[in-house]
Design an enzyme around this catalytic site. Structure first.
Site, PDB file in Angstrom:
ATOM      1  N   CYS A   9       0.862  -1.186   0.000  1.00  0.00           N
ATOM      2  CA  CYS A   9       0.000   0.000   0.000  1.00  0.00           C
ATOM      3  C   CYS A   9       0.894   1.230   0.000  1.00  0.00           C
ATOM      4  O   CYS A   9       2.090   1.129  -0.264  1.00  0.00           O
ATOM      5  CB  CYS A   9      -0.998  -0.023   1.161  1.00  0.00           C
ATOM      6  SG  CYS A   9      -0.327   0.247   2.808  1.00  0.00           S
ATOM      7  N   ASN A  12       2.358   1.683   4.257  1.00  0.00           N
ATOM      8  CA  ASN A  12       2.615   0.425   4.959  1.00  0.00           C
ATOM      9  C   ASN A  12       2.315   0.523   6.449  1.00  0.00           C
ATOM     10  O   ASN A  12       3.011  -0.068   7.274  1.00  0.00           O
ATOM     11  CB  ASN A  12       4.059  -0.047   4.708  1.00  0.00           C
ATOM     12  CG  ASN A  12       4.310  -1.474   5.146  1.00  0.00           C
ATOM     13  OD1 ASN A  12       5.394  -1.779   5.624  1.00  0.00           O
ATOM     14  ND2 ASN A  12       3.355  -2.364   4.995  1.00  0.00           N
ATOM     15  N   CYS A  14      -1.440   0.929   7.303  1.00  0.00           N
ATOM     16  CA  CYS A  14      -2.888   0.650   7.434  1.00  0.00           C
ATOM     17  C   CYS A  14      -3.285  -0.618   6.698  1.00  0.00           C
ATOM     18  O   CYS A  14      -3.446  -1.678   7.296  1.00  0.00           O
ATOM     19  CB  CYS A  14      -3.721   1.828   6.936  1.00  0.00           C
ATOM     20  SG  CYS A  14      -3.538   3.349   7.902  1.00  0.00           S
ATOM     21  N   ARG A  15      -3.454  -0.516   5.391  1.00  0.00           N
ATOM     22  CA  ARG A  15      -4.027  -1.620   4.616  1.00  0.00           C
ATOM     23  C   ARG A  15      -3.092  -2.815   4.469  1.00  0.00           C
ATOM     24  O   ARG A  15      -3.503  -3.957   4.716  1.00  0.00           O
ATOM     25  CB  ARG A  15      -4.442  -1.127   3.224  1.00  0.00           C
ATOM     26  CG  ARG A  15      -5.532  -0.083   3.266  1.00  0.00           C
ATOM     27  CD  ARG A  15      -5.773   0.540   1.909  1.00  0.00           C
ATOM     28  NE  ARG A  15      -4.623   1.353   1.529  1.00  0.00           N
ATOM     29  CZ  ARG A  15      -4.479   1.930   0.351  1.00  0.00           C
ATOM     30  NH1 ARG A  15      -5.399   1.761  -0.599  1.00  0.00           N
ATOM     31  NH2 ARG A  15      -3.419   2.669   0.081  1.00  0.00           N
ATOM     32  N   SER A  16      -1.863  -2.590   4.026  1.00  0.00           N
ATOM     33  CA  SER A  16      -0.987  -3.742   3.765  1.00  0.00           C
ATOM     34  C   SER A  16      -0.574  -4.482   5.038  1.00  0.00           C
ATOM     35  O   SER A  16      -0.557  -5.713   5.039  1.00  0.00           O
ATOM     36  CB  SER A  16       0.226  -3.358   2.905  1.00  0.00           C
ATOM     37  OG  SER A  16       1.009  -2.368   3.504  1.00  0.00           O
ATOM     38  N   ASP A 128      -8.380   3.704   1.519  1.00  0.00           N
ATOM     39  CA  ASP A 128      -7.328   3.929   2.511  1.00  0.00           C
ATOM     40  C   ASP A 128      -7.933   4.476   3.797  1.00  0.00           C
ATOM     41  O   ASP A 128      -8.367   5.631   3.841  1.00  0.00           O
ATOM     42  CB  ASP A 128      -6.293   4.896   1.956  1.00  0.00           C
ATOM     43  CG  ASP A 128      -5.030   4.952   2.797  1.00  0.00           C
ATOM     44  OD1 ASP A 128      -5.078   4.523   3.979  1.00  0.00           O
ATOM     45  OD2 ASP A 128      -3.997   5.410   2.283  1.00  0.00           O
TER      46      ASP A 128
END
Length: 158
Positions: A9, A12, A14-16, A128
């Site tokens: 993401c 690096n 939040c999402r990933s 995001d």
């Protein structure tokens, strides 16, 4: 046979890392954790060395999923040779990854968007939550997509 997954993401945090933690958890439940390694990285360098965002940590805590030892790192072109699946959380991340790896990608490396795992959702990108604050919705997408990815990897390993 072994496989490796890298979630990517922007920062690096939040999402990933959420996807990394969920994927590790699901692989352990499926007894595939010895065959599949998982990591995450970002295309931007703002949060290098930081743990996952508080919202990601709270969501993972609520579901009993560990993120111990996870720290933000930058995506590197060499990652293309080290990972069999590079899963990008949005279209911009995918474009950035493809530009960074250029010729470094090995033929067995599969670069794709996370939401390609969930075509029926009708959305191209994982939103995001750093900007939206909607960590619970992102967790829902991540869990569902990671479950599909586990099945895809299981099939590919056979």
């Amino acid at each position: 046979m072994q496989a490796s997954v890298l979630f990517v993401c922007l920062g690096n945090i939040c999402r990933s890392p959420m996807a990394e933690a969920v994927m590790r958890h699901l692989l352990k439940e499926a007894s595939l954790d010895a065959q599949v390694t998982v990591d995450s990285a970002g295309t931007g360098d703002w949060h290098l060395g930081h743990p996952p965002h508080e919202g990601t940590r709270q969501e993972l805590d609520a579901h009993g999923i560990s993120y111990e030892g996870m720290r933000a790192r930058l995506f590197r072109a060499e990652d293309a040779a080290e990972f069999s699946y590079i899963v990008c959380m949005d279209s911009k991340n995918e474009a950035d990854v493809k530009e960074l790896i250029g010729a470094a990608s090995s033929p067995q490396t599969k670069v794709f968007k996370f939401m390609d795992l969930l075509p029926e959702r009708g959305t191209p990108d994982v939103p995001d939550p750093y900007y939206t604050g909607n960590f619970d919705y992102v967790y829902e997408l991540v869990k569902e997509g990671c479950e599909r990815l586990v099945e895809r990897i299981r099939s590919d390993l056979q």
